[in-house]
Design a protein around this motif. Structure first.
Motif, PDB file in Angstrom:
ATOM      1  N   LYS A  32       0.842  -1.177   0.000  1.00 26.85           N
ATOM      2  CA  LYS A  32       0.000   0.000   0.000  1.00 26.85           C
ATOM      3  C   LYS A  32       0.883   1.233   0.000  1.00 26.85           C
ATOM      4  O   LYS A  32       2.000   1.210   0.499  1.00 26.85           O
ATOM      5  CB  LYS A  32      -0.894  -0.010   1.234  1.00 26.85           C
ATOM      6  CG  LYS A  32      -1.916  -1.123   1.224  1.00 26.85           C
ATOM      7  CD  LYS A  32      -2.788  -1.060   2.435  1.00 26.85           C
ATOM      8  CE  LYS A  32      -3.803  -2.188   2.388  1.00 26.85           C
ATOM      9  NZ  LYS A  32      -4.638  -2.227   3.568  1.00 26.85           N
ATOM     10  N   PRO A  33       0.375   2.336  -0.543  1.00 21.51           N
ATOM     11  CA  PRO A  33       1.165   3.567  -0.527  1.00 21.51           C
ATOM     12  C   PRO A  33       1.427   4.007   0.915  1.00 21.51           C
ATOM     13  O   PRO A  33       0.524   4.000   1.740  1.00 21.51           O
ATOM     14  CB  PRO A  33       0.281   4.577  -1.238  1.00 21.51           C
ATOM     15  CG  PRO A  33      -0.782   3.796  -1.905  1.00 21.51           C
ATOM     16  CD  PRO A  33      -0.875   2.487  -1.249  1.00 21.51           C
ATOM     17  N   TYR A  34       2.664   4.346   1.205  1.00 22.61           N
ATOM     18  CA  TYR A  34       3.015   4.736   2.573  1.00 22.61           C
ATOM     19  C   TYR A  34       3.513   6.170   2.648  1.00 22.61           C
ATOM     20  O   TYR A  34       3.794   6.675   3.725  1.00 22.61           O
ATOM     21  CB  TYR A  34       4.066   3.783   3.141  1.00 22.61           C
ATOM     22  CG  TYR A  34       5.364   3.771   2.378  1.00 22.61           C
ATOM     23  CD1 TYR A  34       6.430   4.588   2.731  1.00 22.61           C
ATOM     24  CD2 TYR A  34       5.516   2.932   1.280  1.00 22.61           C
ATOM     25  CE1 TYR A  34       7.613   4.580   2.019  1.00 22.61           C
ATOM     26  CE2 TYR A  34       6.697   2.923   0.554  1.00 22.61           C
ATOM     27  CZ  TYR A  34       7.736   3.747   0.940  1.00 22.61           C
ATOM     28  OH  TYR A  34       8.901   3.740   0.224  1.00 22.61           O
ATOM     29  N   GLU A  36       3.562  10.199   0.229  1.00 24.16           N
ATOM     30  CA  GLU A  36       3.111  10.948  -0.938  1.00 24.16           C
ATOM     31  C   GLU A  36       4.270  11.066  -1.916  1.00 24.16           C
ATOM     32  O   GLU A  36       5.349  11.535  -1.564  1.00 24.16           O
ATOM     33  CB  GLU A  36       2.635  12.335  -0.525  1.00 24.16           C
ATOM     34  CG  GLU A  36       2.003  13.090  -1.659  1.00 24.16           C
ATOM     35  CD  GLU A  36       1.440  14.430  -1.220  1.00 24.16           C
ATOM     36  OE1 GLU A  36       1.427  15.342  -2.050  1.00 24.16           O
ATOM     37  OE2 GLU A  36       1.036  14.543  -0.059  1.00 24.16           O
ATOM     38  N   ASN A  37       4.035  10.612  -3.117  1.00 22.27           N
ATOM     39  CA  ASN A  37       5.084  10.649  -4.140  1.00 22.27           C
ATOM     40  C   ASN A  37       5.164  12.034  -4.771  1.00 22.27           C
ATOM     41  O   ASN A  37       4.149  12.668  -5.029  1.00 22.27           O
ATOM     42  CB  ASN A  37       4.807   9.601  -5.210  1.00 22.27           C
ATOM     43  CG  ASN A  37       4.821   8.204  -4.636  1.00 22.27           C
ATOM     44  OD1 ASN A  37       5.637   7.881  -3.794  1.00 22.27           O
ATOM     45  ND2 ASN A  37       3.897   7.378  -5.086  1.00 22.27           N
ATOM     46  N   VAL A  83       8.660   7.138  -7.727  1.00 20.79           N
ATOM     47  CA  VAL A  83       7.930   6.103  -8.465  1.00 20.79           C
ATOM     48  C   VAL A  83       8.645   5.843  -9.785  1.00 20.79           C
ATOM     49  O   VAL A  83       9.011   6.773 -10.490  1.00 20.79           O
ATOM     50  CB  VAL A  83       6.479   6.546  -8.765  1.00 20.79           C
ATOM     51  CG1 VAL A  83       5.754   5.495  -9.580  1.00 20.79           C
ATOM     52  CG2 VAL A  83       5.711   6.833  -7.510  1.00 20.79           C
ATOM     53  N   ASP A 143       7.939   1.028  -6.566  1.00 22.68           N
ATOM     54  CA  ASP A 143       8.537   1.848  -5.509  1.00 22.68           C
ATOM     55  C   ASP A 143      10.016   1.472  -5.436  1.00 22.68           C
ATOM     56  O   ASP A 143      10.356   0.380  -4.976  1.00 22.68           O
ATOM     57  CB  ASP A 143       7.847   1.581  -4.179  1.00 22.68           C
ATOM     58  CG  ASP A 143       8.392   2.428  -3.052  1.00 22.68           C
ATOM     59  OD1 ASP A 143       9.268   3.278  -3.304  1.00 22.68           O
ATOM     60  OD2 ASP A 143       7.950   2.248  -1.904  1.00 22.68           O
ATOM     61  N   LEU A 150       4.128  -1.171  -6.651  1.00 23.63           N
ATOM     62  CA  LEU A 150       2.974  -0.451  -6.102  1.00 23.63           C
ATOM     63  C   LEU A 150       1.701  -1.014  -6.717  1.00 23.63           C
ATOM     64  O   LEU A 150       0.743  -1.320  -6.021  1.00 23.63           O
ATOM     65  CB  LEU A 150       3.073   1.039  -6.404  1.00 23.63           C
ATOM     66  CG  LEU A 150       4.007   1.860  -5.536  1.00 23.63           C
ATOM     67  CD1 LEU A 150       4.124   3.271  -6.063  1.00 23.63           C
ATOM     68  CD2 LEU A 150       3.550   1.861  -4.103  1.00 23.63           C
ATOM     69  N   TYR A 180      -4.542   5.000 -11.095  1.00 23.60           N
ATOM     70  CA  TYR A 180      -3.372   5.156 -10.225  1.00 23.60           C
ATOM     71  C   TYR A 180      -3.617   6.269  -9.207  1.00 23.60           C
ATOM     72  O   TYR A 180      -3.337   6.118  -8.010  1.00 23.60           O
ATOM     73  CB  TYR A 180      -2.133   5.471 -11.062  1.00 23.60           C
ATOM     74  CG  TYR A 180      -0.949   5.953 -10.250  1.00 23.60           C
ATOM     75  CD1 TYR A 180      -0.188   5.060  -9.516  1.00 23.60           C
ATOM     76  CD2 TYR A 180      -0.625   7.299 -10.216  1.00 23.60           C
ATOM     77  CE1 TYR A 180       0.898   5.505  -8.756  1.00 23.60           C
ATOM     78  CE2 TYR A 180       0.451   7.746  -9.467  1.00 23.60           C
ATOM     79  CZ  TYR A 180       1.198   6.849  -8.743  1.00 23.60           C
ATOM     80  OH  TYR A 180       2.254   7.293  -7.992  1.00 23.60           O
ATOM     81  N   MET A 184      -3.747   5.837  -5.133  1.00 21.65           N
ATOM     82  CA  MET A 184      -2.835   6.549  -4.232  1.00 21.65           C
ATOM     83  C   MET A 184      -3.601   7.414  -3.214  1.00 21.65           C
ATOM     84  O   MET A 184      -3.129   7.603  -2.102  1.00 21.65           O
ATOM     85  CB  MET A 184      -1.866   7.430  -5.026  1.00 21.65           C
ATOM     86  CG  MET A 184      -0.946   6.633  -5.935  1.00 21.65           C
ATOM     87  SD  MET A 184      -0.014   5.347  -5.104  1.00 21.65           S
ATOM     88  CE  MET A 184       1.260   6.309  -4.328  1.00 21.65           C
TER      89      MET A 184
END
Length: 187
Positions: A32-34, A36-37, A83, A143, A150, A180, A184
């Motif tokens: 899971k996204p951990y 902020e990209n 990313v 990632d 991701l 996407y 996110m």
């Protein structure tokens, strides 16, 4: 009366726009996204890997990915990206049968009592084949800090000409980037 017109307009537009010929499949999510990209890189652009045989189509895909990622607020950084994006494709030429209606207009041609039409004389089932191409655009979002996927999203569509193929691929990129973005923001 106005509500009836709005309802008819809504039904017509939803029917028109819901018949999307591009299907998305979210295939793999390893984490899971951990965070902020803020930056991204496209591997195909940096290493000159062609996701499509046609170089022009390949460049259009890269440009559309960049446009969408910049629209999401990310910047291109080939040195230290948050990313890594990689894309590939499957292009499968196919054929399908197309059946011509021997009785156009209203069923058994009620308007023509003798059922005479020189186009359909002595023809049983009128069938022809149509060539088309099944296109799969596969985009991986990786990632690099954790070296994990991701997500992988595949867009599947059909195209009967080069022009249609390019248009569908551009729409596919837009849909994938939208998926996407939702992924996110929701996790």
């Amino acid at each position: 009366m106005i509500n009836k017109k709005i309802l008819i307009l809504f039904l017509f537009s939803s029917t028109l726009f819901s018949c999307s010929s591009i299907e998305l499949f979210k295939e793999k999510v390893e984490q899971k996204p951990y965070k902020e990209n803020k930056t991204y890189v496209i591997v195909n652009k940096e290493v000159a890997i062609h996701g499509f045989e046609d170089v022009l189509v390949n460049e259009k895909i890269i440009n559309q990915i960049e446009k969408n990622m910049n629209g999401l607020g990310l910047t291109y950084d080939k040195d230290k990206p948050d990313v890594v994006i990689r894309f590939s494709s499957n292009e499968d030429p196919r054929q399908k049968d197309v059946y011509q209606n021997q009785f156009p207009m209203w069923g058994m041609r009620v308007w023509d009592p003798w059922m005479y039409d020189p186009r359909f004389m002595n023809r049983g089932n009128m069938m022809s084949t149509k060539d088309y191409e099944l296109i799969q655009l596969i985009i991986d979002f990786i990632d690099p800090a954790q070296d994990k996927m991701l997500m992988t999203i595949t867009a599947v569509s059909e195209a009967s000409s080069q022009k249609t193929k390019e248009k569908k691929l551009i729409k596919s990129v837009d849909k994938i980037m939208g998926a996407y973005d939702i992924h996110m923001r929701t996790y």
